[in-house]
Design an enzyme around this catalytic site. Structure first.
Site, PDB file in Angstrom:
ATOM      1  N   THR A  96      66.044  -1.112  38.252  1.00  0.00           N
ATOM      2  CA  THR A  96      65.503  -0.989  39.607  1.00  0.00           C
ATOM      3  C   THR A  96      65.843   0.381  40.150  1.00  0.00           C
ATOM      4  O   THR A  96      66.957   0.855  39.942  1.00  0.00           O
ATOM      5  CB  THR A  96      66.145  -2.054  40.525  1.00  0.00           C
ATOM      6  OG1 THR A  96      65.863  -3.330  39.988  1.00  0.00           O
ATOM      7  CG2 THR A  96      65.621  -1.971  41.945  1.00  0.00           C
ATOM      8  N   ARG A 103      58.337 -15.115  38.845  1.00  0.00           N
ATOM      9  CA  ARG A 103      59.802 -14.964  38.945  1.00  0.00           C
ATOM     10  C   ARG A 103      60.130 -13.813  39.912  1.00  0.00           C
ATOM     11  O   ARG A 103      59.552 -12.734  39.843  1.00  0.00           O
ATOM     12  CB  ARG A 103      60.368 -14.663  37.558  1.00  0.00           C
ATOM     13  CG  ARG A 103      61.888 -14.423  37.534  1.00  0.00           C
ATOM     14  CD  ARG A 103      62.213 -12.946  37.460  1.00  0.00           C
ATOM     15  NE  ARG A 103      63.652 -12.705  37.316  1.00  0.00           N
ATOM     16  CZ  ARG A 103      64.225 -11.546  37.542  1.00  0.00           C
ATOM     17  NH1 ARG A 103      63.519 -10.500  37.918  1.00  0.00           N
ATOM     18  NH2 ARG A 103      65.516 -11.396  37.404  1.00  0.00           N
ATOM     19  N   VAL A 104      61.068 -14.072  40.804  1.00  0.00           N
ATOM     20  CA  VAL A 104      61.495 -13.027  41.748  1.00  0.00           C
ATOM     21  C   VAL A 104      62.966 -12.725  41.494  1.00  0.00           C
ATOM     22  O   VAL A 104      63.781 -13.652  41.371  1.00  0.00           O
ATOM     23  CB  VAL A 104      61.287 -13.486  43.214  1.00  0.00           C
ATOM     24  CG1 VAL A 104      61.808 -12.440  44.187  1.00  0.00           C
ATOM     25  CG2 VAL A 104      59.811 -13.768  43.473  1.00  0.00           C
ATOM     26  N   GLY A 105      63.298 -11.459  41.398  1.00  0.00           N
ATOM     27  CA  GLY A 105      64.695 -11.071  41.184  1.00  0.00           C
ATOM     28  C   GLY A 105      65.409 -10.841  42.507  1.00  0.00           C
ATOM     29  O   GLY A 105      64.940 -11.245  43.578  1.00  0.00           O
ATOM     30  N   ASP A 106      66.541 -10.175  42.445  1.00  0.00           N
ATOM     31  CA  ASP A 106      67.350  -9.924  43.641  1.00  0.00           C
ATOM     32  C   ASP A 106      66.769  -8.825  44.528  1.00  0.00           C
ATOM     33  O   ASP A 106      67.050  -8.782  45.733  1.00  0.00           O
ATOM     34  CB  ASP A 106      68.750  -9.478  43.220  1.00  0.00           C
ATOM     35  CG  ASP A 106      68.670  -8.192  42.395  1.00  0.00           C
ATOM     36  OD1 ASP A 106      68.004  -8.211  41.340  1.00  0.00           O
ATOM     37  OD2 ASP A 106      69.237  -7.167  42.827  1.00  0.00           O
ATOM     38  N   THR A 123      71.674  -3.280  41.044  1.00  0.00           N
ATOM     39  CA  THR A 123      70.709  -3.429  39.958  1.00  0.00           C
ATOM     40  C   THR A 123      71.400  -4.132  38.793  1.00  0.00           C
ATOM     41  O   THR A 123      72.599  -4.064  38.633  1.00  0.00           O
ATOM     42  CB  THR A 123      70.055  -2.077  39.545  1.00  0.00           C
ATOM     43  OG1 THR A 123      69.575  -2.177  38.220  1.00  0.00           O
ATOM     44  CG2 THR A 123      70.986  -0.917  39.653  1.00  0.00           C
ATOM     45  N   GLY A 124      70.607  -4.821  38.000  1.00  0.00           N
ATOM     46  CA  GLY A 124      71.145  -5.676  36.944  1.00  0.00           C
ATOM     47  C   GLY A 124      70.314  -6.947  36.956  1.00  0.00           C
ATOM     48  O   GLY A 124      69.292  -7.004  37.639  1.00  0.00           O
ATOM     49  N   GLY A 158      68.848 -10.033  38.183  1.00  0.00           N
ATOM     50  CA  GLY A 158      68.768 -10.524  39.555  1.00  0.00           C
ATOM     51  C   GLY A 158      69.417 -11.875  39.756  1.00  0.00           C
ATOM     52  O   GLY A 158      70.071 -12.118  40.772  1.00  0.00           O
TER      53      GLY A 158
HETATM   54  N1  ASP Z   1      67.421  -6.632  39.496  1.00  0.00           N
HETATM   55  C1  ASP Z   1      66.129  -6.578  38.869  1.00  0.00           C
HETATM   56  C2  ASP Z   1      65.609  -7.973  38.666  1.00  0.00           C
HETATM   57  O1  ASP Z   1      66.357  -8.841  38.300  1.00  0.00           O
HETATM   58  C3  ASP Z   1      66.112  -5.862  37.575  1.00  0.00           C
HETATM   59  C4  ASP Z   1      67.047  -4.709  37.441  1.00  0.00           C
HETATM   60  O2  ASP Z   1      67.535  -4.167  38.399  1.00  0.00           O
HETATM   61  O3  ASP Z   1      67.345  -4.280  36.348  1.00  0.00           O
HETATM   62  O4  ASP Z   1      64.434  -8.158  38.826  1.00  0.00           O
END
Ligand code: ASP
Length: 340
Positions: free
Chosen positions: A153, A181-184, A204-205, A207
């Site tokens: 992200t 699907r929705v992430g963070d 980021t990571g 979600g």
């Molecule tokens: N956080 C984002 C998600 O889970 C992906 C990412 O930041 O790598 O959609």
């Protein structure tokens, strides 16, 4: 007052955006313009495969995007989730942040809103992202959605000359994610949080792991209680890992990742990270040595499962013990020269 301006963003991918955005802050434009410029530049770049045009497709081969913006002065936020073919989702998120209601929109609702406001649309699947999708073993790879496997992200935090702070994020989320699907990232408190009275944080990571602990809000709250940004990031990530994250055995961080930070006097700045099992402390030397910079230092912390947080504070923080000792050393050095 210019020394108060600062920007910090995730990863080298945002370098061009930061190069374009930082001079805007220098010219005293409001922080939102700089953040939009930085994030839009990343969204428009087809070479960046996890944000905007050319982003990672979902299981159906469609690029589905999440983005959000938070205004630290008003606490107003806006976000779009699972949108397809909106050229710059961050623009729509920013626009929505002016509303008190209906500010977080998904899929069809977000698309209709963007159409009604005249935002640009385009097919977000680039030839490269299509090729990648076609060449992937979907069944195998969709079962392995894990940390730092094909996702990232762009998170941008900024503070302008009036000390207004804000944060913008944008992502295509996990490669081969389930449609819908929705992430963070568009979830306020998890993917980002901004409060000009305290500071901002963004994450980021994966979600699903980040959302378990509302990571960004927890970092801002730690800063509110007096922690400096680096300690707040580290503490929040450590607590988060212990309590919420079931991904402890996931892949370790890639040693080659880089982060980008910008401070108004010194652009651009890149810092290579080394492989480490603990959160990594990497500060540009100027942040260590100059009291004004330390006071408003952006910070960064990363933990081995691939969760990353960046933060910047708007309040005076005490220099860390290491920095304090460094000052002491310099002070004694200058005193000894002066007295001799
Ligand atoms: N956080 C984002 C998600 O889970 C992906 C990412 O930041 O790598 O959609």
């Amino acid at each position: 007052m210019i020394k108060n301006c600062c920007m910090i963003s995730t990863w080298k991918m945002s370098l061009l955006g930061m190069k374009r955005a930082a001079p805007l802050l220098k010219r005293n434009v409001p922080v939102h313009e700089a953040i939009l410029m930085a994030v839009k530049t990343v969204e428009d770049d087809p070479a960046i495969s996890s944000v905007g045009y050319g982003g990672l497709p979902n299981l159906n081969g469609e690029v589905e995007l999440d983005a959000a913006y938070m205004n630290g002065d008003t606490l107003g936020f806006g976000g779009v989730m699972s949108v397809k073919n909106i050229k710059n989702p961050i623009e729509v998120a920013f626009d929505l942040s002016h509303y008190q209601r209906n500010c977080l929109l998904s899929d069809i609702g977000a698309t209709r809103y963007a159409q009604s406001k005249g935002f640009a649309f385009q097919n977000m699947l680039s030839p490269e992202s299509k090729k990648r999708y076609d060449q992937t073993d979907k069944m195998r790879d969709s079962e392995m959605l894990e940390a730092y496997k094909e996702h990232d992200t762009v998170c941008v935090i900024g503070m302008d000359h009036r000390r207004s702070m804000a944060c913008g994020v944008s992502t295509s989320g996990l490669f081969l994610k389930m449609p819908g699907r929705v992430g963070d990232s568009p979830i306020i408190g998890s993917g980002l949080y901004a409060d000009s009275e305290v500071g901002c944080a963004a994450a980021t990571g994966v979600g699903e792991d980040i959302m378990k602990g509302c990571l960004s809000f927890s970092i801002v709250e730690k800063m509110r209680n007096g922690m400096d940004p680096q300690t707040a990031c580290e503490t929040a990530l450590q607590q988060h890992l212990q309590r919420f994250c079931d991904a402890i055995t996931a892949a370790e961080a890639s040693p080659s990742l880089q982060w980008t930070a910008m401070e108004m006097q010194e652009l651009p700045l890149h810092y290579p990270l080394s492989r480490s099992l603990s959160p990594i402390k990497t500060f540009p030397p100027s942040f260590m040595l100059l009291p004004t910079s330390v006071e408003k230092s952006p910070s960064f912390s990363r933990i081995r499962v691939g969760l990353t947080a960046i933060a910047a504070t708007n309040q005076s923080v005490k220099p860390s013990r290491g920095t304090f000792l460094l000052y002491l050393l310099f002070f004694s050095f200058f005193c000894s020269i002066f007295l001799s």
